[in-house]
Design an enzyme around this catalytic site. Structure first.
Site, PDB file in Angstrom:
ATOM      1  N   SER A  43      31.330  45.620  34.948  1.00  0.00           N
ATOM      2  CA  SER A  43      29.551  46.507  34.990  1.00  0.00           C
ATOM      3  C   SER A  43      30.211  47.054  34.037  1.00  0.00           C
ATOM      4  O   SER A  43      31.457  47.784  33.653  1.00  0.00           O
ATOM      5  CB  SER A  43      29.806  47.088  36.043  1.00  0.00           C
ATOM      6  OG  SER A  43      28.443  47.809  36.130  1.00  0.00           O
ATOM      7  N   PRO A  44      29.319  47.096  32.956  1.00  0.00           N
ATOM      8  CA  PRO A  44      29.079  48.285  32.000  1.00  0.00           C
ATOM      9  C   PRO A  44      29.211  49.587  32.506  1.00  0.00           C
ATOM     10  O   PRO A  44      29.113  50.653  33.393  1.00  0.00           O
ATOM     11  CB  PRO A  44      27.832  47.759  30.967  1.00  0.00           C
ATOM     12  CG  PRO A  44      27.073  47.643  31.725  1.00  0.00           C
ATOM     13  CD  PRO A  44      27.415  46.307  33.335  1.00  0.00           C
TER      14      PRO A  44
ATOM     15  N   CYS B  66      29.797  53.661  30.839  1.00  0.00           N
ATOM     16  CA  CYS B  66      30.188  54.606  29.032  1.00  0.00           C
ATOM     17  C   CYS B  66      31.625  54.916  29.504  1.00  0.00           C
ATOM     18  O   CYS B  66      31.742  55.661  30.357  1.00  0.00           O
ATOM     19  CB  CYS B  66      28.849  55.494  29.377  1.00  0.00           C
ATOM     20  SG  CYS B  66      26.991  55.201  29.415  1.00  0.00           S
TER      21      CYS B  66
ATOM     22  N   ALA C  46      26.820  50.380  28.185  1.00  0.00           N
ATOM     23  CA  ALA C  46      25.726  51.137  26.980  1.00  0.00           C
ATOM     24  C   ALA C  46      26.080  51.327  25.709  1.00  0.00           C
ATOM     25  O   ALA C  46      26.697  52.187  25.442  1.00  0.00           O
ATOM     26  CB  ALA C  46      25.260  52.318  27.985  1.00  0.00           C
TER      27      ALA C  46
ATOM     28  N   GLN D 115      25.849  45.631  26.809  1.00  0.00           N
ATOM     29  CA  GLN D 115      24.664  46.122  27.558  1.00  0.00           C
ATOM     30  C   GLN D 115      24.339  46.854  26.512  1.00  0.00           C
ATOM     31  O   GLN D 115      24.421  48.564  25.933  1.00  0.00           O
ATOM     32  CB  GLN D 115      25.180  47.303  27.915  1.00  0.00           C
ATOM     33  CG  GLN D 115      23.680  47.131  28.729  1.00  0.00           C
ATOM     34  CD  GLN D 115      23.792  48.484  30.487  1.00  0.00           C
ATOM     35  OE1 GLN D 115      24.508  48.859  30.039  1.00  0.00           O
ATOM     36  NE2 GLN D 115      23.584  48.065  31.302  1.00  0.00           N
TER      37      GLN D 115
ATOM     38  N   TYR E 255      16.758  55.536  32.298  1.00  0.00           N
ATOM     39  CA  TYR E 255      16.636  55.040  30.456  1.00  0.00           C
ATOM     40  C   TYR E 255      15.330  54.236  29.870  1.00  0.00           C
ATOM     41  O   TYR E 255      14.597  54.075  30.752  1.00  0.00           O
ATOM     42  CB  TYR E 255      17.989  53.936  29.757  1.00  0.00           C
ATOM     43  CG  TYR E 255      18.969  55.347  29.835  1.00  0.00           C
ATOM     44  CD1 TYR E 255      19.690  56.581  30.058  1.00  0.00           C
ATOM     45  CD2 TYR E 255      19.688  54.801  31.300  1.00  0.00           C
ATOM     46  CE1 TYR E 255      20.246  57.209  30.875  1.00  0.00           C
ATOM     47  CE2 TYR E 255      21.313  55.292  31.448  1.00  0.00           C
ATOM     48  CZ  TYR E 255      21.553  56.655  31.496  1.00  0.00           C
ATOM     49  OH  TYR E 255      22.480  57.322  31.772  1.00  0.00           O
TER      50      TYR E 255
ATOM     51  N   ARG F  66      19.664  44.837  33.146  1.00  0.00           N
ATOM     52  CA  ARG F  66      19.780  45.241  33.757  1.00  0.00           C
ATOM     53  C   ARG F  66      17.847  45.551  34.442  1.00  0.00           C
ATOM     54  O   ARG F  66      17.686  46.708  33.605  1.00  0.00           O
ATOM     55  CB  ARG F  66      20.681  46.130  34.186  1.00  0.00           C
ATOM     56  CG  ARG F  66      20.876  46.850  34.753  1.00  0.00           C
ATOM     57  CD  ARG F  66      22.489  48.054  34.689  1.00  0.00           C
ATOM     58  NE  ARG F  66      22.784  47.259  35.672  1.00  0.00           N
ATOM     59  CZ  ARG F  66      24.376  47.629  36.175  1.00  0.00           C
ATOM     60  NH1 ARG F  66      24.399  49.162  35.975  1.00  0.00           N
ATOM     61  NH2 ARG F  66      25.636  46.961  36.557  1.00  0.00           N
TER      62      ARG F  66
ATOM     63  N   ARG G 193      33.726  51.206  39.062  1.00  0.00           N
ATOM     64  CA  ARG G 193      34.518  51.557  39.834  1.00  0.00           C
ATOM     65  C   ARG G 193      36.311  51.487  40.098  1.00  0.00           C
ATOM     66  O   ARG G 193      37.452  51.169  39.627  1.00  0.00           O
ATOM     67  CB  ARG G 193      34.356  52.798  40.781  1.00  0.00           C
ATOM     68  CG  ARG G 193      33.327  53.708  39.979  1.00  0.00           C
ATOM     69  CD  ARG G 193      32.635  54.580  40.380  1.00  0.00           C
ATOM     70  NE  ARG G 193      31.732  53.969  41.469  1.00  0.00           N
ATOM     71  CZ  ARG G 193      30.577  54.367  42.369  1.00  0.00           C
ATOM     72  NH1 ARG G 193      30.483  55.859  43.026  1.00  0.00           N
ATOM     73  NH2 ARG G 193      29.804  53.646  43.006  1.00  0.00           N
TER      74      ARG G 193
HETATM   75  C1  FMN Z   1      32.104  56.001  34.495  1.00  0.00           C
HETATM   76  C2  FMN Z   1      30.995  55.559  34.559  1.00  0.00           C
HETATM   77  C3  FMN Z   1      30.861  54.640  33.051  1.00  0.00           C
HETATM   78  C4  FMN Z   1      28.952  53.891  33.522  1.00  0.00           C
HETATM   79  N1  FMN Z   1      27.937  53.875  32.170  1.00  0.00           N
HETATM   80  C5  FMN Z   1      27.428  52.529  32.679  1.00  0.00           C
HETATM   81  C6  FMN Z   1      27.041  52.218  31.782  1.00  0.00           C
HETATM   82  O1  FMN Z   1      27.327  52.664  30.041  1.00  0.00           O
HETATM   83  N2  FMN Z   1      25.495  51.703  31.685  1.00  0.00           N
HETATM   84  C7  FMN Z   1      24.883  51.110  32.914  1.00  0.00           C
HETATM   85  O2  FMN Z   1      24.183  49.947  32.941  1.00  0.00           O
HETATM   86  N3  FMN Z   1      25.425  51.498  34.132  1.00  0.00           N
HETATM   87  C8  FMN Z   1      26.490  52.137  34.134  1.00  0.00           C
HETATM   88  N4  FMN Z   1      27.532  53.239  35.139  1.00  0.00           N
HETATM   89  C9  FMN Z   1      26.911  52.349  36.443  1.00  0.00           C
HETATM   90  C10 FMN Z   1      27.962  50.734  36.844  1.00  0.00           C
HETATM   91  O3  FMN Z   1      27.913  49.779  35.961  1.00  0.00           O
HETATM   92  C11 FMN Z   1      27.381  50.829  38.367  1.00  0.00           C
HETATM   93  O4  FMN Z   1      26.301  50.099  38.252  1.00  0.00           O
HETATM   94  C12 FMN Z   1      27.865  51.534  39.364  1.00  0.00           C
HETATM   95  O5  FMN Z   1      29.159  52.779  38.769  1.00  0.00           O
HETATM   96  C13 FMN Z   1      27.973  50.579  40.288  1.00  0.00           C
HETATM   97  O6  FMN Z   1      28.913  50.129  40.245  1.00  0.00           O
HETATM   98  P1  FMN Z   1      29.980  50.555  41.852  1.00  0.00           P
HETATM   99  O7  FMN Z   1      29.957  50.914  42.269  1.00  0.00           O
HETATM  100  O8  FMN Z   1      31.560  49.199  40.991  1.00  0.00           O
HETATM  101  O9  FMN Z   1      31.079  51.421  40.527  1.00  0.00           O
HETATM  102  C14 FMN Z   1      28.596  54.040  34.787  1.00  0.00           C
HETATM  103  C15 FMN Z   1      29.161  53.669  36.100  1.00  0.00           C
HETATM  104  C16 FMN Z   1      30.269  54.444  35.822  1.00  0.00           C
HETATM  105  C17 FMN Z   1      31.525  54.825  37.089  1.00  0.00           C
END
Ligand code: FMN
Length: 361
Positions: free
Chosen positions: A23-24, A26, A58, A101, A183, A231, A325
């Site tokens: 997943s994306p 940042c 992103a 993304q 966003y 997304r 994560r």
């Molecule tokens: C460090 C970090 C940065 C993230 N940056 C983005 C992002 O750039 N774009 C996005 O759509 N979601 C972002 N997310 C959300 C994740 O893509 C994901 O949707 C969210 O963490 C839930 O998934 P998980 O439980 O597997 O961590 C970010 C999450 C984390 C932990």
């Protein structure tokens, strides 16, 4: 029999070797929007097999569309050169397909990174005027965005198109438009942040109009076979916000415009939200998008274990799972899942000696 999680899937003409997507995420390590050595390390390691598809964080289509000063962008030649260096590096050593993304942070731009508290930039911290569908702040204490005029909408749409042209030229396989997490594109769809009284506000049809126009414009310039998805949000988790029914309609409209997949997340439009966090808390949204809109769907959110992911795919709830994560915690998540589920997965040649079957007693 190959576990369902390890069956290939084709998005437009792009084949992924398995159903696991990184997943994306940042990184807040860019300089003036340009990727740095950090990105080489971060994406380099993940491209070695953390998923069939690795979606870059992103990546903002305009400087004022960045969340923070340290966010990645794709709005200048320097940005393009810097991100191409990372993509070329991943291609040279990795095995994953690569996506990006494309995003605009709208009214949630001009803030500190989460590591620094995530609050709006102060007057001495080079803040900028944020943009949104309506002049409604994210929450009290946050600046109100400037409501986009018809002229601004054309500019922002073009910024998405220009960034997509750069993404294709760089050599990405997949573009995902960010229409979630509060966003800009999400802000248009949600009645919480969109209270316009023109053709871009009011009914769902009107609220979807701008994101759909952006999607169409981006889709139109991407090369044939290139995969393009979005997304989207399954629920705003707040009274008066986007509902799962509305999400299904948005997914259907995207599909009819050539959207290859939706990646269904939820929340983040308003801090008053009440999200029932728990394992796979967004899975039901992907299921509805898949069943009712008939679109290829990815689920994301607290999918952390191999058996859990396998069940989501095997039951038909989603076509792909995105992990965030868990992938940062364990960039070899896929290798370990393959071992647990009894599947084969590719190792780079010089890492083959680390497979436990080779050296563990
Ligand atoms: C460090 C970090 C940065 C993230 N940056 C983005 C992002 O750039 N774009 C996005 O759509 N979601 C972002 N997310 C959300 C994740 O893509 C994901 O949707 C969210 O963490 C839930 O998934 P998980 O439980 O597997 O961590 C970010 C999450 C984390 C932990």
């Amino acid at each position: 029999m190959t576990p369902h999680l390890f069956n290939p899937i084709i998005l437009n003409a792009v084949e992924l070797s398995n159903r696991i997507v990184v997943s994306p995420m940042c990184q807040y390590m860019a300089n003036h929007g340009s990727a740095t050595d950090w990105h080489l390390m971060h994406y380099g390691q993940l491209s070695m097999g953390a998923g069939g598809l690795l979606i870059f964080e992103a990546t903002h289509v305009a400087p004022e569309g960045r969340i923070s000063h340290r966010c990645l962008g794709l709005y200048s030649d320097d940005n393009e050169t810097a991100i191409k260096r990372v993509v070329d590096f991943c291609r040279a050593y990795g095995v994953a397909r690569l996506g990006v993304q494309l995003a605009h942070a709208g009214r949630k731009a001009s803030v500190h990174t989460p590591m620094e508290g995530g609050k709006p930039l102060g007057p001495d911290e080079k803040p900028w005027i944020t943009l949104g569908p309506s002049a409604l702040p994210f929450t009290s204490g946050w600046p109100a965005p400037r409501a986009l005029t018809a002229e601004d909408l054309a500019i922002v749409k073009q910024q998405f198109v220009d960034a997509a042209v750069r993404a294709a030229r760089i050599g990405f396989d997949v573009v995902e438009l960010h229409a979630g997490h509060g966003y800009l594109l999400h802000e248009f769809v949600s009645p919480i942040s969109n209270q316009r009284d023109d053709e871009y506000g009011g009914s769902l049809e009107n609220r979807m109009r701008f994101p759909l126009e952006v999607f169409e414009a981006v889709r139109a310039i991407l090369p044939r076979g290139f995969a393009c998805g979005a997304r989207i949000t399954g629920s705003d988790w707040i009274e008066g916000g986007i509902t799962p029914d509305e999400m299904v309609q948005f997914a259907s409209e995207l599909k009819s415009r050539g959207c290859d997949f939706v990646d269904v997340t939820s929340g983040q439009i308003d801090p008053r939200q009440k999200i029932p966090f728990g394992p796979g808390y967004n899975v039901a949204f992907a299921r509805r998008a898949k069943q009712e809109a008939g679109i290829t769907a990815m689920s994301v959110g607290m999918i952390t274990r191999a058996q859990q992911a396998e069940k989501i795919i095997a039951s038909g709830d989603a076509d792909m799972v995105a992990i965030a994560r868990a992938a940062m915690d364990d960039p070899r998540w896929v290798w370990h899942a393959a071992r647990e589920l009894g599947a084969e997965t590719g190792y780079p040649r010089n890492y083959q000696r680390c497979h436990p079957s080779v050296w563990q007693p």
